[in-house]
Write a protein that holds these residues in place. Sequence first.
Motif, PDB file in Angstrom:
ATOM      1  N   ARG A  66       0.842  -1.225   0.084  1.00 61.05           N
ATOM      2  CA  ARG A  66      -0.223   0.063  -0.036  1.00 61.05           C
ATOM      3  C   ARG A  66       0.776   1.297  -0.078  1.00 61.05           C
ATOM      4  N   HIS A  67       2.139   1.166   0.285  1.00 61.46           N
ATOM      5  CA  HIS A  67       3.109   2.199   0.279  1.00 61.46           C
ATOM      6  C   HIS A  67       3.416   2.538  -1.443  1.00 61.46           C
ATOM      7  N   ILE A  68       3.211   1.870  -2.144  1.00 63.76           N
ATOM      8  CA  ILE A  68       3.442   1.964  -3.548  1.00 63.76           C
ATOM      9  C   ILE A  68       2.612   2.926  -4.342  1.00 63.76           C
ATOM     10  N   THR A  69       2.700   3.941  -4.996  1.00 63.51           N
ATOM     11  CA  THR A  69       1.703   4.574  -5.522  1.00 63.51           C
ATOM     12  C   THR A  69       1.308   4.006  -6.771  1.00 63.51           C
ATOM     13  N   PRO A  70      -0.111   4.045  -6.793  1.00 58.14           N
ATOM     14  CA  PRO A  70      -1.115   3.487  -7.702  1.00 58.14           C
ATOM     15  C   PRO A  70      -0.749   4.221  -8.986  1.00 58.14           C
ATOM     16  N   PRO A  71      -1.144   3.380 -10.007  1.00 56.06           N
ATOM     17  CA  PRO A  71      -1.324   2.190 -10.552  1.00 56.06           C
ATOM     18  C   PRO A  71      -0.130   1.073 -10.108  1.00 56.06           C
ATOM     19  N   HIS A  72      -0.278   0.176  -9.775  1.00 52.20           N
ATOM     20  CA  HIS A  72       0.546  -0.984  -9.420  1.00 52.20           C
ATOM     21  C   HIS A  72       1.064  -1.619 -10.796  1.00 52.20           C
ATOM     22  N   THR A  73       2.124  -0.846 -11.374  1.00 53.69           N
ATOM     23  CA  THR A  73       2.589  -1.456 -12.445  1.00 53.69           C
ATOM     24  C   THR A  73       4.116  -1.902 -12.427  1.00 53.69           C
ATOM     25  N   GLY A  74       4.861  -2.284 -13.404  1.00 53.56           N
ATOM     26  CA  GLY A  74       6.073  -2.614 -13.270  1.00 53.56           C
ATOM     27  C   GLY A  74       7.007  -1.374 -12.910  1.00 53.56           C
ATOM     28  N   ILE A  75       6.833  -0.248 -13.486  1.00 51.86           N
ATOM     29  CA  ILE A  75       7.587   1.147 -13.126  1.00 51.86           C
ATOM     30  C   ILE A  75       7.226   1.487 -11.872  1.00 51.86           C
ATOM     31  N   SER A  76       5.993   1.453 -11.406  1.00 57.33           N
ATOM     32  CA  SER A  76       5.860   2.204 -10.218  1.00 57.33           C
ATOM     33  C   SER A  76       6.459   1.106  -8.976  1.00 57.33           C
ATOM     34  N   VAL A  77       6.330  -0.107  -9.030  1.00 58.16           N
ATOM     35  CA  VAL A  77       7.026  -1.108  -8.071  1.00 58.16           C
ATOM     36  C   VAL A  77       8.500  -0.812  -8.207  1.00 58.16           C
ATOM     37  N   LYS A  78       9.096  -0.785  -9.340  1.00 60.76           N
ATOM     38  CA  LYS A  78      10.617  -0.675  -9.529  1.00 60.76           C
ATOM     39  C   LYS A  78      11.007   0.588  -8.890  1.00 60.76           C
ATOM     40  N   ASN A  79      10.230   1.672  -9.278  1.00 61.92           N
ATOM     41  CA  ASN A  79      10.920   3.085  -8.691  1.00 61.92           C
ATOM     42  C   ASN A  79      10.608   3.068  -7.267  1.00 61.92           C
ATOM     43  N   TYR A  80       9.404   2.454  -6.529  1.00 65.06           N
ATOM     44  CA  TYR A  80       9.302   2.284  -5.189  1.00 65.06           C
ATOM     45  C   TYR A  80      10.600   1.733  -4.448  1.00 65.06           C
ATOM     46  N   ASN A  83      13.876   3.648  -4.805  1.00 64.41           N
ATOM     47  CA  ASN A  83      13.604   4.660  -3.992  1.00 64.41           C
ATOM     48  C   ASN A  83      14.097   4.525  -2.384  1.00 64.41           C
ATOM     49  N   VAL A  84      13.410   3.265  -1.952  1.00 67.66           N
ATOM     50  CA  VAL A  84      13.773   2.863  -0.500  1.00 67.66           C
ATOM     51  C   VAL A  84      14.900   2.275  -0.309  1.00 67.66           C
ATOM     52  N   GLU A  85      15.537   1.730  -1.486  1.00 67.63           N
ATOM     53  CA  GLU A  85      16.911   1.245  -1.190  1.00 67.63           C
ATOM     54  C   GLU A  85      17.972   2.241  -1.496  1.00 67.63           C
ATOM     55  N   LEU A  87      18.632   3.765  -4.156  1.00 68.38           N
ATOM     56  CA  LEU A  87      18.950   3.707  -5.473  1.00 68.38           C
ATOM     57  C   LEU A  87      18.075   4.545  -6.581  1.00 68.38           C
ATOM     58  N   ALA A  88      17.573   5.535  -5.971  1.00 71.74           N
ATOM     59  CA  ALA A  88      16.560   6.418  -6.756  1.00 71.74           C
ATOM     60  C   ALA A  88      17.202   6.935  -8.262  1.00 71.74           C
ATOM     61  N   GLY A  89      18.772   6.959  -7.970  1.00 69.29           N
ATOM     62  CA  GLY A  89      19.424   7.643  -9.112  1.00 69.29           C
ATOM     63  C   GLY A  89      19.880   6.633 -10.270  1.00 69.29           C
ATOM     64  N   ALA A  90      19.275   5.439  -9.966  1.00 68.84           N
ATOM     65  CA  ALA A  90      19.856   4.157 -10.955  1.00 68.84           C
ATOM     66  C   ALA A  90      19.648   4.628 -12.258  1.00 68.84           C
ATOM     67  N   THR A  91      20.507   4.602 -13.005  1.00 70.43           N
ATOM     68  CA  THR A  91      20.656   4.927 -14.599  1.00 70.43           C
ATOM     69  C   THR A  91      19.854   3.690 -15.448  1.00 70.43           C
ATOM     70  N   SER A  92      20.018   2.467 -14.797  1.00 70.91           N
ATOM     71  CA  SER A  92      19.268   1.374 -15.573  1.00 70.91           C
ATOM     72  C   SER A  92      18.872   0.394 -14.485  1.00 70.91           C
ATOM     73  N   SER A  93      17.487  -0.268 -14.427  1.00 71.59           N
ATOM     74  CA  SER A  93      17.321  -1.280 -13.512  1.00 71.59           C
ATOM     75  C   SER A  93      16.046  -2.074 -14.228  1.00 71.59           C
ATOM     76  N   ALA A  94      16.011  -3.362 -13.724  1.00 68.03           N
ATOM     77  CA  ALA A  94      15.152  -4.160 -14.269  1.00 68.03           C
ATOM     78  C   ALA A  94      14.388  -4.833 -13.212  1.00 68.03           C
ATOM     79  N   LEU A  95      13.253  -5.114 -13.153  1.00 71.34           N
ATOM     80  CA  LEU A  95      12.351  -5.950 -12.111  1.00 71.34           C
ATOM     81  C   LEU A  95      11.781  -7.225 -12.775  1.00 71.34           C
ATOM     82  N   PHE A  96      11.953  -8.159 -11.791  1.00 68.00           N
ATOM     83  CA  PHE A  96      11.799  -9.376 -12.361  1.00 68.00           C
ATOM     84  C   PHE A  96      10.659 -10.075 -11.284  1.00 68.00           C
TER      85      PHE A  96
END
Length: 388
Positions: A66-80, A83-85, A87-96
């Motif tokens: 519930r702390h993740i900004t909706p809608p819950h998509t790949g980009i919103s989960v990855k960004n959150y 951010n909490v880790e 790594l908000a300034g990461a130039t490249s990231s992937a969510l599996f």
Amino acid sequence: MTSFVSTSRSRSSYARSLTQDSLSSPGGYQTGPRYLYYRLYSKDGPIQSHNPIYHNDPFIGRILPRHITPPHTGISVKNYLCNVEGLAGATSSALFESLSCQAALEESAQLSLRSHHGHGLLEDEPMAVVVEAHDVRMRQAARDGQSKELTDADLREYRYVYYCIYNKDSVMPSKMSFIPDDNSLGRIDTLSIAPPHTVASLKRRIMNAEGVINQTINLFKDTDGEALMNETDHIYFLDPLASYPGQTEDEPIAIVCGAVFQESRGKDKERQGKDGKRRRRDEGRRREDSDTQLRETRRVDGERELSHEINDANHALSRRFKVTPTRGSLSYSPGWLALKTDEIMHTDGIRTSSKFKTLAGWRACYGYIAINSTGQTGFVPEHAITFL
């Protein structure tokens, strides 16, 4: 290769039973909070979480969906998660979706996070975020005091990849050895390998663990070295019913360092030598062409100065001519005027010569020093002139 079947309880079965026993009501529905479990990786290996669950396994974290900004998509989960880790300034990231997935989630993919099923529900089947190694070096520090309330994780069934590492002459001591009287056998935890689980990701993890830098390495399925592993092949490390290369101490994979690198380096030196000769030859030609153009420019400048002297002596450029179509304007030659068909120019009528460059080299061309309608002075070849 024979199929491997685990004789002990699988981690997936254990986690599922734990969830059912501790978080389910008599009716079979979960009553505890719904967490999203995840692990962090760079392409070289695991990263400790800023939100760890356990003292003895700092690589797994969890957050409330519930702390993740909706809608819950790949980009919103990855960004959150980034951010909490820190790594908000990461130039490249992937969510599996899980550690065993062979492709990252699309950024627009819709994720099920509210109900007690779906993505990242179990710590045994967490999601994964993979970032570039250089982004980890720029990571923000974690908050102090967070780990004081952590407990220890229950013992789990470890699954390793066993290997021996070689140079061109012999086996080498492994930095990941675990047998006191045999330092040639190394191993890595399969959970330390970043997804997607391919031969390439296994290779990168071992290179990082062994500190192998700037070398080309080959992976073989066993120490006989008869079967070279393809970097694009997928490996199923986490399936308790699947077998994989290097699964047991008796059948480690073989990693050969330096041989291909040395051969490649020799070829590179040979190629560099040829490239150096070619560059020196080209530079010599460019210098020759530059010197020729410089001499030609000085000569044309002298003709311009002579033309101005003639004007000063009241010998005006009085002869008019029209520029006629040519096969090429040749305006790229130093000191030549750009030609425009039917343009009217003036000359003193004194025939002279200049040079122009062709594929065969510099050649002489006869023509006149002229002034165009914009007041520019320069050489015009005679084959482009029709006197009026």
